[in-house]
Design a protein around this motif. Structure first.
Motif, short mmCIF file in Angstrom:
data_model
loop_
_atom_site.label_atom_id
_atom_site.label_comp_id
_atom_site.label_asym_id
_atom_site.label_seq_id
_atom_site.Cartn_x
_atom_site.Cartn_y
_atom_site.Cartn_z
N GLY A 44 55.28 17.00 31.98
CA GLY A 44 55.55 16.55 33.34
C GLY A 44 56.74 17.22 34.01
O GLY A 44 57.14 16.81 35.11
N MET A 45 57.29 18.25 33.39
CA MET A 45 58.45 18.90 34.00
C MET A 45 58.11 19.54 35.35
O MET A 45 58.93 19.57 36.26
N ALA A 89 55.75 18.51 37.57
CA ALA A 89 55.59 17.46 38.58
C ALA A 89 56.95 16.86 38.96
O ALA A 89 57.14 16.40 40.08
N LEU A 90 57.88 16.88 38.01
CA LEU A 90 59.22 16.37 38.28
C LEU A 90 60.01 17.36 39.13
O LEU A 90 60.73 16.97 40.05
N MET A 133 61.39 27.35 39.48
CA MET A 133 62.12 26.59 38.45
C MET A 133 61.14 25.87 37.53
O MET A 133 61.33 25.81 36.32
N GLY A 137 59.97 28.09 34.99
CA GLY A 137 61.01 28.33 33.98
C GLY A 137 61.18 27.19 33.00
O GLY A 137 61.49 27.42 31.83
N VAL A 138 60.99 25.95 33.45
CA VAL A 138 61.26 24.82 32.55
C VAL A 138 60.00 24.30 31.85
O VAL A 138 60.10 23.41 31.01
N CYS A 139 58.85 24.85 32.18
CA CYS A 139 57.62 24.38 31.50
C CYS A 139 57.76 24.62 30.00
O CYS A 139 57.96 25.75 29.56
N PRO A 140 57.67 23.57 29.18
CA PRO A 140 57.94 23.74 27.75
C PRO A 140 56.87 24.52 27.01
O PRO A 140 57.13 25.07 25.95
N SER A 141 55.65 24.57 27.56
CA SER A 141 54.57 25.23 26.81
C SER A 141 54.16 26.56 27.42
O SER A 141 53.22 27.18 26.94
#
Lengths: 70, 399
Positions: free
Chosen positions: A14-15, A17-18, A50, A53-57
């Motif tokens: 959910g990064m 969507a956040l 951003m 960049g922050v998507c964990p997968s």
């Protein structure tokens, strides 16, 4: 910029969507990424970048258009 | 480039007096020598300690590193594989099998719908504190019950069973119980979750466990998933709430800034997550030889990933030892990275976002009731960093 999402890689953290709610959402059933706007307008581009960049997968990628692109 | 690396012989066990929020000095020192250090696991096995942000993040996203419990090469005997449902200690495809049926339940949108309920639970805790005041242990009266009530409701622990269940899980999570106490509490919680799964199977209600009975997971797997969710959802957020309060009380200018501009709350939560990083470290094992920061990690070697020094990496965050709620801390590793990134992170955000401002609203003159150096910390070897208790006081007439 043109965004692409790989729903098979998505883990539903959910990064996106956040971070960029105008550009990404999560499927209400399986939590995986939904791309709302593949070519976000200028105001949402920084947030979209951003989110990539922050998507964990690593499920989101984007192409920067060549010079002169939107 | 393969210079002889810095060596850390034992993981440090104490934080610096006076600045408990900073990682132990030896870890920050290791980071100053470079992002990767040679390290020997307490069980005697050779390993590596990774303290730099970029390197920690890259290992977490690298499928050449495994989370499997039985591959952890830290002691001189083989560890058993993860129990069914213990998805933090698995790799793909098992990991997805457990995680996939859960993610729809923990979306940003769904967690935000809980805001009102978190507000109610918080208000009830604050009412009880006020009535019993003007002093309290913030851990027992605020930090522990809020996430406990919410995760119980999410999982579907019946209201009338919540008290005894909470006591059992608290015995499991808090303080330093003896091994016997730990085993007894663990067995009790395990048996409880087993009964709960059976009950949900027979009479599904509207909660995560009931919904999971629709998946292809076995009862044993459901119990493991339930226990994992509980363990992950209770202690971490509880310690973020108590330590977050402690940190803001120790940084009055930051607290004043937050009060003056409630719009800063989202940033403040991210910054507290970065600054405190209560889940301090995790381990991964190399499945093949991997070049990392100029060193070769040999196949079968287990590396320790220090999330809290990564989140204090000066190459990633300017003035990292400073708590600055105005900064942009997005991208911190407090919830990890890669496929295991915290499933409940959006829930944690909602809880922190609601509860911390509400606490300072209700008690504008909240302060520590003991000198800060008397606040007892959890030992550094505990899985989750935190305080054992946080005695606070306030002025009676103000509330």
């Amino acid at each position: 910029m043109r965004l692409r999402v790989d729903r098979e890689r998505c883990i539903g953290a959910g990064m996106c969507a956040l971070t960029a709610p105008e550009v990404f959402d999560q499927d209400a059933d399986d939590g995986r990424v939904l791309l709302l706007d593949a070519e976000p307008s200028a105001v949402h581009r920084a947030a979209a970048r951003m989110a990539v960049g922050v998507c964990p997968s690593g499920a989101i990628t984007f192409n920067e258009p060549q010079s002169g692109g939107p | 480039m393969a210079e002889s690396p810095h060596t850390v012989t034992t993981l440090p066990t104490t934080r610096q007096p006076g600045c408990p929020f900073d990682p132990p000095a030896e870890l920050l020192d290791a980071r100053r020598h470079g992002p990767i250090s040679r390290y020997t696991h307490p069980g005697g096995r050779p390993g590596w300690l990774i303290t730099g942000y970029d390197l920690v993040r890259s290992v977490l996203a690298d499928p050449r590193f495994s989370s499997r419990k039985e591959l952890m090469n830290v002691v001189d005997f083989e560890l058993p594989p993860a129990s069914p449902g213990e998805f933090l200690l698995t790799d793909e495809p098992q990991h997805s099998r457990y995680r996939k049926p859960l993610v729809g339940r923990f979306t940003v949108r769904r967690m935000r719908l809980l805001t009102e309920r978190v507000e109610q639970v918080t208000a009830a805790c604050l009412d009880a504190m006020e009535e019993a005041g003007p002093s309290a242990d913030l851990v027992a009266s605020f930090a522990r019950p809020i996430p406990a009530v919410i995760i119980c409701e999410l999982l579907g622990v019946p209201y009338e069973e919540r008290d005894s269940f909470q006591r059992q899980t608290e015995a499991l999570m808090s303080g330093e119980p003896t091994e016997e106490e730990l085993i007894a509490a663990y067995t009790a919680v395990q048996e409880y979750v087993a009964r709960l799964v059976a009950a949900k199977r027979a009479h599904p209600t509207d909660d995560v466990l009931s919904e999971l009975t629709d998946s292809d997971l076995t009862d044993e797997e459901l119990q493991g998933v339930g226990l994992t969710l509980l363990a992950a959802g209770l202690d971490t957020t509880a310690n973020m709430l108590s330590l977050g309060t402690f940190a803001l009380l120790r940084n009055p200018a930051q607290l004043a800034a937050l009060r003056a501009d409630p719009a800063l709350a989202d940033r403040a939560v991210e910054e507290l997550l970065r600054y405190l990083t209560v889940a301090k470290s995790f381990m991964r094992t190399a499945l093949e030889d991997v070049e990392l920061g100029g060193q070769t990690i040999e196949a079968g070697t287990t590396v320790v990933l220090s999330y809290h020094t990564a989140n204090r990496d000066p190459e990633r965050f300017a003035d990292p030892q400073v708590l600055d709620i105005g900064r942009q801390s997005v991208g911190h590793l407090a919830f990890g990275h890669g496929i295991h990134q915290c499933l409940g992170q959006q829930l944690a955000r909602v809880e922190l976002r609601v509860a911390l401002p509400a606490l300072f609203d209700r008690f504008p003159a909240l302060r520590l009731a003991v000198p800060p150096e008397e606040v007892e910390l959890r030992p550094e070897f505990a899985d989750i960093f935190g305080v054992k208790s946080l005695p606070v006081t306030w002025d009676e007439e103000e509330s």
